[in-house]
Design a protein around this motif. Sequence first.
Motif, mmCIF file in Angstrom:
data_model
loop_
_atom_site.group_PDB
_atom_site.id
_atom_site.type_symbol
_atom_site.label_atom_id
_atom_site.label_comp_id
_atom_site.label_asym_id
_atom_site.label_seq_id
_atom_site.Cartn_x
_atom_site.Cartn_y
_atom_site.Cartn_z
ATOM 1 N N GLU A 103 0.826 -1.209 0.000
ATOM 2 C CA GLU A 103 0.000 0.000 0.000
ATOM 3 C C GLU A 103 0.861 1.260 0.000
ATOM 4 O O GLU A 103 0.469 2.297 -0.548
ATOM 5 C CB GLU A 103 -0.940 -0.013 1.204
ATOM 6 C CG GLU A 103 -2.028 -1.076 1.085
ATOM 7 C CD GLU A 103 -3.003 -1.096 2.242
ATOM 8 O OE1 GLU A 103 -4.095 -1.670 2.084
ATOM 9 O OE2 GLU A 103 -2.678 -0.516 3.307
ATOM 10 N N GLY A 104 2.050 1.166 0.581
ATOM 11 C CA GLY A 104 2.951 2.305 0.581
ATOM 12 C C GLY A 104 3.564 2.574 -0.782
ATOM 13 O O GLY A 104 4.093 3.667 -1.029
ATOM 14 N N ALA A 105 3.499 1.590 -1.680
ATOM 15 C CA ALA A 105 4.081 1.749 -3.016
ATOM 16 C C ALA A 105 3.151 2.460 -3.986
ATOM 17 O O ALA A 105 3.567 2.871 -5.074
ATOM 18 C CB ALA A 105 4.453 0.381 -3.580
ATOM 19 N N VAL A 106 1.868 2.625 -3.614
ATOM 20 C CA VAL A 106 0.880 3.276 -4.475
ATOM 21 C C VAL A 106 0.191 4.374 -3.670
ATOM 22 O O VAL A 106 -0.331 4.116 -2.583
ATOM 23 C CB VAL A 106 -0.171 2.267 -5.001
ATOM 24 C CG1 VAL A 106 -1.214 2.978 -5.851
ATOM 25 C CG2 VAL A 106 0.501 1.156 -5.794
ATOM 26 N N SER A 107 0.194 5.569 -4.198
ATOM 27 C CA SER A 107 -0.402 6.697 -3.489
ATOM 28 C C SER A 107 -1.890 6.455 -3.230
ATOM 29 O O SER A 107 -2.676 6.229 -4.161
ATOM 30 C CB SER A 107 -0.228 7.980 -4.321
ATOM 31 O OG SER A 107 -0.826 9.079 -3.668
ATOM 32 N N GLY A 108 -2.271 6.461 -1.953
ATOM 33 C CA GLY A 108 -3.667 6.233 -1.581
ATOM 34 C C GLY A 108 -4.137 4.821 -1.847
ATOM 35 O O GLY A 108 -5.343 4.561 -1.882
ATOM 36 N N GLY A 109 -3.206 3.905 -2.025
ATOM 37 C CA GLY A 109 -3.555 2.548 -2.423
ATOM 38 C C GLY A 109 -4.123 1.682 -1.311
ATOM 39 O O GLY A 109 -3.816 1.865 -0.134
ATOM 40 N N LYS A 110 -4.961 0.734 -1.725
ATOM 41 C CA LYS A 110 -5.538 -0.252 -0.823
ATOM 42 C C LYS A 110 -5.371 -1.640 -1.449
ATOM 43 O O LYS A 110 -5.725 -1.846 -2.615
ATOM 44 C CB LYS A 110 -7.027 0.018 -0.567
ATOM 45 C CG LYS A 110 -7.323 1.335 0.128
ATOM 46 C CD LYS A 110 -6.804 1.348 1.560
ATOM 47 C CE LYS A 110 -7.161 2.656 2.264
ATOM 48 N NZ LYS A 110 -6.618 2.705 3.641
ATOM 49 N N VAL A 111 -4.852 -2.573 -0.679
ATOM 50 C CA VAL A 111 -4.664 -3.931 -1.181
ATOM 51 C C VAL A 111 -6.025 -4.604 -1.356
ATOM 52 O O VAL A 111 -6.848 -4.615 -0.449
ATOM 53 C CB VAL A 111 -3.787 -4.750 -0.222
ATOM 54 C CG1 VAL A 111 -3.863 -6.239 -0.566
ATOM 55 C CG2 VAL A 111 -2.346 -4.282 -0.289
ATOM 56 N N VAL A 112 -6.247 -5.166 -2.546
ATOM 57 C CA VAL A 112 -7.474 -5.924 -2.801
ATOM 58 C C VAL A 112 -7.155 -7.389 -3.096
ATOM 59 O O VAL A 112 -8.069 -8.215 -3.180
ATOM 60 C CB VAL A 112 -8.268 -5.316 -3.978
ATOM 61 C CG1 VAL A 112 -8.775 -3.928 -3.613
ATOM 62 C CG2 VAL A 112 -7.439 -5.275 -5.253
ATOM 63 N N ASP A 113 -5.868 -7.699 -3.241
ATOM 64 C CA ASP A 113 -5.461 -9.080 -3.489
ATOM 65 C C ASP A 113 -4.002 -9.232 -3.074
ATOM 66 O O ASP A 113 -3.188 -8.350 -3.336
ATOM 67 C CB ASP A 113 -5.630 -9.424 -4.975
ATOM 68 C CG ASP A 113 -5.411 -10.909 -5.251
ATOM 69 O OD1 ASP A 113 -4.231 -11.332 -5.306
ATOM 70 O OD2 ASP A 113 -6.392 -11.645 -5.409
ATOM 71 N N LEU A 114 -3.684 -10.355 -2.440
ATOM 72 C CA LEU A 114 -2.313 -10.628 -2.021
ATOM 73 C C LEU A 114 -2.089 -12.132 -2.066
ATOM 74 O O LEU A 114 -2.920 -12.901 -1.588
ATOM 75 C CB LEU A 114 -2.067 -10.109 -0.604
ATOM 76 C CG LEU A 114 -0.640 -10.282 -0.046
ATOM 77 C CD1 LEU A 114 0.339 -9.380 -0.784
ATOM 78 C CD2 LEU A 114 -0.608 -9.980 1.445
ATOM 79 N N ASP A 115 -0.961 -12.537 -2.655
ATOM 80 C CA ASP A 115 -0.706 -13.958 -2.807
ATOM 81 C C ASP A 115 0.781 -14.245 -2.631
ATOM 82 O O ASP A 115 1.621 -13.551 -3.204
ATOM 83 C CB ASP A 115 -1.170 -14.413 -4.194
ATOM 84 C CG ASP A 115 -1.204 -15.925 -4.331
ATOM 85 O OD1 ASP A 115 -1.377 -16.610 -3.303
ATOM 86 O OD2 ASP A 115 -1.058 -16.426 -5.458
ATOM 87 N N LEU A 116 1.102 -15.272 -1.838
ATOM 88 C CA LEU A 116 2.489 -15.696 -1.652
ATOM 89 C C LEU A 116 2.833 -16.722 -2.722
ATOM 90 O O LEU A 116 2.151 -17.739 -2.857
ATOM 91 C CB LEU A 116 2.673 -16.306 -0.262
ATOM 92 C CG LEU A 116 4.074 -16.832 0.079
ATOM 93 C CD1 LEU A 116 5.102 -15.704 0.041
ATOM 94 C CD2 LEU A 116 4.068 -17.509 1.446
ATOM 95 N N ARG A 117 3.913 -16.462 -3.464
ATOM 96 C CA ARG A 117 4.286 -17.336 -4.575
ATOM 97 C C ARG A 117 5.770 -17.655 -4.543
ATOM 98 O O ARG A 117 6.578 -16.860 -4.076
ATOM 99 C CB ARG A 117 3.941 -16.682 -5.920
ATOM 100 C CG ARG A 117 2.472 -16.323 -6.080
ATOM 101 C CD ARG A 117 2.187 -15.623 -7.371
ATOM 102 N NE ARG A 117 0.814 -15.153 -7.430
ATOM 103 C CZ ARG A 117 0.323 -14.417 -8.412
ATOM 104 N NH1 ARG A 117 1.106 -14.072 -9.424
ATOM 105 N NH2 ARG A 117 -0.926 -14.027 -8.399
ATOM 106 N N GLY A 118 6.087 -18.819 -5.079
ATOM 107 C CA GLY A 118 7.478 -19.226 -5.197
ATOM 108 C C GLY A 118 8.104 -18.665 -6.455
ATOM 109 O O GLY A 118 7.425 -18.021 -7.267
ATOM 110 N N PRO A 119 9.395 -18.883 -6.666
ATOM 111 C CA PRO A 119 10.085 -18.387 -7.863
ATOM 112 C C PRO A 119 9.408 -18.880 -9.139
ATOM 113 O O PRO A 119 9.063 -20.046 -9.262
ATOM 114 C CB PRO A 119 11.492 -18.989 -7.736
ATOM 115 C CG PRO A 119 11.655 -19.232 -6.275
ATOM 116 C CD PRO A 119 10.295 -19.616 -5.775
ATOM 117 N N GLY A 120 9.196 -17.939 -10.068
ATOM 118 C CA GLY A 120 8.605 -18.304 -11.353
ATOM 119 C C GLY A 120 7.093 -18.336 -11.351
ATOM 120 O O GLY A 120 6.475 -18.453 -12.401
#
Length: 294
Positions: A103-120
């Motif tokens: 959220e800090g990487a986008v001005s006024g941003g709100k996370v709507v999706d988050l996923d933990l992934r491995g390489p590739g």
Amino acid sequence: MTCDSPPENTGFLRTRRLRATGAAGVLLAAALLTGCGQDSGDTSTGTATSEAARAVPERTTTPSYSASKSASATAAMTQDQKDRKKLLDSTKITFDKAVTTAEGAVSGGKVVDLDLRGPGKSDDDTDRESASPSASASPSGTASPSGSASASPSGSASASPTSTGASPSDASASPAATGPEWVATVAATDGTEHTVRIDAVSGKVVKSTEDTGQDAEDKSRTAGWVAKAKQTPQQAAKAATDKKKGTVTSLELDENDKNVLVWSVDVVDKSWNETTVDVDAATGSVTAEETDTD
């Protein structure tokens, strides 16, 4: 004359004494032999007992019991369970820290999706390839084997570092994932979505790009969901883990089959099974739960 009788009696007595002495010697020898045999038997029995006492713990002790048990447990796991274990064992950044960073990487941003992934395991591998050193031409414009040396001056511009069409943020991205990553979709205030990739070991932003192909309707829908979601990702995750103990590996804001806006939260428990818990995005109540035991 009577002087010859004593010697005869004396000889007889001496003979009896010798016989008695011989008999006593035989008895003594027998006693000694018997005693030696008993001592030998006792020593043998004692030695055998001692050896058995030492052998018992050696037979009952397994030097690598815990390792064998662990190896057996791992062998009994499904491939999905092994993959989850491997991924989480290599992850250092928890989901909540990833949310804050994204959220800090986008001005006024709100996370709507988050996923933990491995390489590739990403959705924009094409972008990664275009940003890699092997995909872009060298700054000096050195001719490639395909014969670009005969290109006109206008064509030689394609040899510049920015000719791949990648944005500045793309150019600074790592050419390939070498470890686990958190991949977040962050909505700006107008509903425009951005993909933010975060190194799940260091916690640093690897890449941040605006998603293309969104029309006005898509942006309006996303903005409307963000406004309706009274529960933050962190609050939804807490509701999910209160219901099912474990580690959060994914969360998504979306409407369910009944058109109710929910946070779908994936939780991996200590058995490496994954449970998806749906949390009402407005009230925070759990509406559904499903466990994947594969």
